[in-house]
Design a protein around this motif. Structure first.
Motif, PDB file in Angstrom:
ATOM      1  N   ASN A  31      -8.067   3.733   0.871  1.00  0.00           N
ATOM      2  CA  ASN A  31      -6.620   3.811   1.087  1.00  0.00           C
ATOM      3  C   ASN A  31      -6.142   5.245   1.232  1.00  0.00           C
ATOM      4  OD1 ASN A  31      -6.025   0.966   0.719  1.00  0.00           O
ATOM      5  ND2 ASN A  31      -6.518   1.289  -1.438  1.00  0.00           N
ATOM      6  N   PHE A  33      -2.365   7.510   2.271  1.00  0.00           N
ATOM      7  CA  PHE A  33      -0.912   7.341   2.321  1.00  0.00           C
ATOM      8  C   PHE A  33      -0.246   8.622   2.819  1.00  0.00           C
ATOM      9  CE2 PHE A  33      -1.106   3.570  -0.384  1.00  0.00           C
ATOM     10  CZ  PHE A  33      -2.285   3.774  -1.075  1.00  0.00           C
ATOM     11  N   ARG A  94      -6.610   6.816  -2.381  1.00  0.00           N
ATOM     12  CA  ARG A  94      -6.974   6.019  -3.558  1.00  0.00           C
ATOM     13  C   ARG A  94      -8.057   5.036  -3.167  1.00  0.00           C
ATOM     14  NH1 ARG A  94      -2.428   3.284  -4.433  1.00  0.00           N
ATOM     15  NH2 ARG A  94      -3.224   1.185  -4.109  1.00  0.00           N
ATOM     16  N   ALA A  98      -7.593  -1.686  -8.160  1.00  0.00           N
ATOM     17  CA  ALA A  98      -6.197  -1.569  -8.606  1.00  0.00           C
ATOM     18  C   ALA A  98      -6.043  -0.494  -9.671  1.00  0.00           C
ATOM     19  CB  ALA A  98      -5.707  -2.915  -9.138  1.00  0.00           C
ATOM     20  N   ALA A  99      -7.081  -0.276 -10.446  1.00  0.00           N
ATOM     21  CA  ALA A  99      -6.993   0.706 -11.521  1.00  0.00           C
ATOM     22  C   ALA A  99      -7.386   2.104 -11.066  1.00  0.00           C
ATOM     23  CB  ALA A  99      -7.873   0.277 -12.683  1.00  0.00           C
ATOM     24  N   THR A 101      -7.299   5.799  -9.617  1.00  0.00           N
ATOM     25  CA  THR A 101      -6.279   6.848  -9.614  1.00  0.00           C
ATOM     26  C   THR A 101      -5.933   7.246  -8.186  1.00  0.00           C
ATOM     27  OG1 THR A 101      -7.026   7.686 -11.741  1.00  0.00           O
ATOM     28  CG2 THR A 101      -5.816   9.226 -10.340  1.00  0.00           C
ATOM     29  N   GLN A 102      -4.668   7.495  -7.942  1.00  0.00           N
ATOM     30  CA  GLN A 102      -4.219   7.998  -6.643  1.00  0.00           C
ATOM     31  C   GLN A 102      -4.163   9.520  -6.716  1.00  0.00           C
ATOM     32  OE1 GLN A 102      -1.573   5.616  -4.378  1.00  0.00           O
ATOM     33  NE2 GLN A 102      -0.198   7.309  -3.925  1.00  0.00           N
ATOM     34  N   PHE A 104      -3.314  13.236  -4.848  1.00  0.00           N
ATOM     35  CA  PHE A 104      -2.389  13.791  -3.867  1.00  0.00           C
ATOM     36  C   PHE A 104      -2.896  15.116  -3.319  1.00  0.00           C
ATOM     37  CE2 PHE A 104       1.447  11.214  -3.967  1.00  0.00           C
ATOM     38  CZ  PHE A 104       1.223  10.433  -5.084  1.00  0.00           C
ATOM     39  N   GLY A 105      -2.499  15.381  -2.078  1.00  0.00           N
ATOM     40  CA  GLY A 105      -2.711  16.691  -1.493  1.00  0.00           C
ATOM     41  C   GLY A 105      -1.629  17.656  -1.949  1.00  0.00           C
TER      42      GLY A 105
ATOM     43  N   TYR B  33       1.323  -2.405 -12.498  1.00  0.00           N
ATOM     44  CA  TYR B  33       0.907  -1.152 -13.129  1.00  0.00           C
ATOM     45  C   TYR B  33       2.069  -0.165 -13.077  1.00  0.00           C
ATOM     46  CZ  TYR B  33      -3.658  -3.193 -12.163  1.00  0.00           C
ATOM     47  OH  TYR B  33      -4.734  -4.048 -12.093  1.00  0.00           O
ATOM     48  N   TYR B  37       3.543  10.516 -13.058  1.00  0.00           N
ATOM     49  CA  TYR B  37       2.903  11.623 -12.359  1.00  0.00           C
ATOM     50  C   TYR B  37       3.668  12.900 -12.649  1.00  0.00           C
ATOM     51  CZ  TYR B  37      -0.272   8.828  -9.483  1.00  0.00           C
ATOM     52  OH  TYR B  37      -1.293   8.021  -9.053  1.00  0.00           O
ATOM     53  N   GLN B  44      -0.188  20.663  -6.951  1.00  0.00           N
ATOM     54  CA  GLN B  44      -0.379  19.266  -6.585  1.00  0.00           C
ATOM     55  C   GLN B  44       0.053  18.305  -7.670  1.00  0.00           C
ATOM     56  OE1 GLN B  44      -4.265  20.579  -4.586  1.00  0.00           O
ATOM     57  NE2 GLN B  44      -4.300  18.382  -4.266  1.00  0.00           N
ATOM     58  N   ARG B  50      -1.182   6.033 -17.324  1.00  0.00           N
ATOM     59  CA  ARG B  50      -1.084   4.763 -16.604  1.00  0.00           C
ATOM     60  C   ARG B  50      -0.986   3.631 -17.638  1.00  0.00           C
ATOM     61  NH1 ARG B  50      -5.366   4.569 -12.591  1.00  0.00           N
ATOM     62  NH2 ARG B  50      -6.619   5.267 -14.352  1.00  0.00           N
ATOM     63  N   MET B  95       3.389  -0.175  -9.282  1.00  0.00           N
ATOM     64  CA  MET B  95       2.558  -0.781  -8.252  1.00  0.00           C
ATOM     65  C   MET B  95       2.258  -2.225  -8.645  1.00  0.00           C
ATOM     66  SD  MET B  95      -1.027   0.514  -6.585  1.00  0.00           S
ATOM     67  CE  MET B  95      -2.092   0.091  -7.964  1.00  0.00           C
TER      68      MET B  95
END
Lengths: 113, 114
Positions: A31, A33, A94, A98-99, A101-102, A104-105, B33, B37, B44, B50, B95
């Motif tokens: 994934n 985004f 990601r 589902a668990a 971690t996402q 980021f740039g 969830y 952040y 970043q 979580r 989410m």
């Protein structure tokens, strides 16, 4: 060390120009985004991709398109930049779980004059 | 569509003290969830903590803990022993289980004062 990189930290373009924002991740994530971050509005999803060549519209896709030809790379395209597209653009990736971690740039601050 | 509300645009706290950031959300789902952040100045965004909705126990990560009230749809973040490095924008996110996209609140700018 996981990494999401974006091609530029700062970008200045003129109205009507075609703009490419590139994002690369090295975590083999399915994934990816693209978000837009504006003060008082938080992060709003523009597009996301769950696999190569697959894309889904987010909340604010108008004026944007995306491309995902390779798993690690997700590009955001502004076909004809306008001043109201001046913003901070954040890319994220990601895994499929589902668990997961996402990540980021660092973001690209785009100014359209 | 799910919405996430952070009602405090800005907050400040003295170093070493405790601060709580608020977040409420609106959903008809039962399995989801929640995330906090952190986005430090010019750096970043990183995941702080979580929470999985089906877990009763509140999540904790060192000085960071949450107060998850499922019935009230509230998910606050408590930062104990605040440090100067905690100065950042904090975003609450939601989410739905089985979906890929995350919904973010507008953010709270936290300043830790020496």
């Amino acid at each position: 060390d996981v990494k999401v990189t974006q091609s530029s930290r700062y970008l200045v373009k003129r109205t009507g120009e075609k703009v490419f924002l590139e994002c690369v991740q090295d975590m083999d994530h399915e994934n990816m985004f693209w978000y837009r971050q504006d003060p008082g509005l938080g992060l709003r999803l523009i597009y996301f991709s769950y696999d190569v060549k697959m894309k889904e519209k987010g909340d604010i896709p108008e004026g944007y398109s995306v491309s995902r030809e390779k798993k690690e790379r997700f590009s955001l395209i502004l076909e004809s930049a306008s001043t109201n597209q001046t913003s901070m653009y954040l890319c994220a990736s990601r895994g499929r779980g589902a668990a997961d971690t996402q990540y980021f740039g660092p973001g690209t601050r785009l100014t359209v004059l | 569509a799910q919405t996430v509300t952070q009602s405090q645009p800005e907050m400040s706290v003295q170093e070493a003290e405790t601060v709580t950031l608020s977040c409420t959300y609106d959903t008809s789902e039962s399995n989801y969830y929640l995330f906090w952040y952190k986005q430090p100045p010019s750096r970043q965004m990183i995941l702080v903590i979580r929470q999985e909705a089906y877990k009763q126990q509140n999540a904790t990560e060192n000085r960071f803990s949450v107060n998850f009230q499922k019935a009230a749809k509230s998910f606050s973040l408590k930062i104990s022993d605040s440090q100067l490095g905690d100065t950042a924008m904090y975003f609450c996110a939601f989410m739905k289980h089985g979906e890929d996209d995350m919904r973010f609140g507008a953010g709270t700018r936290l300043t830790v004062k020496p």
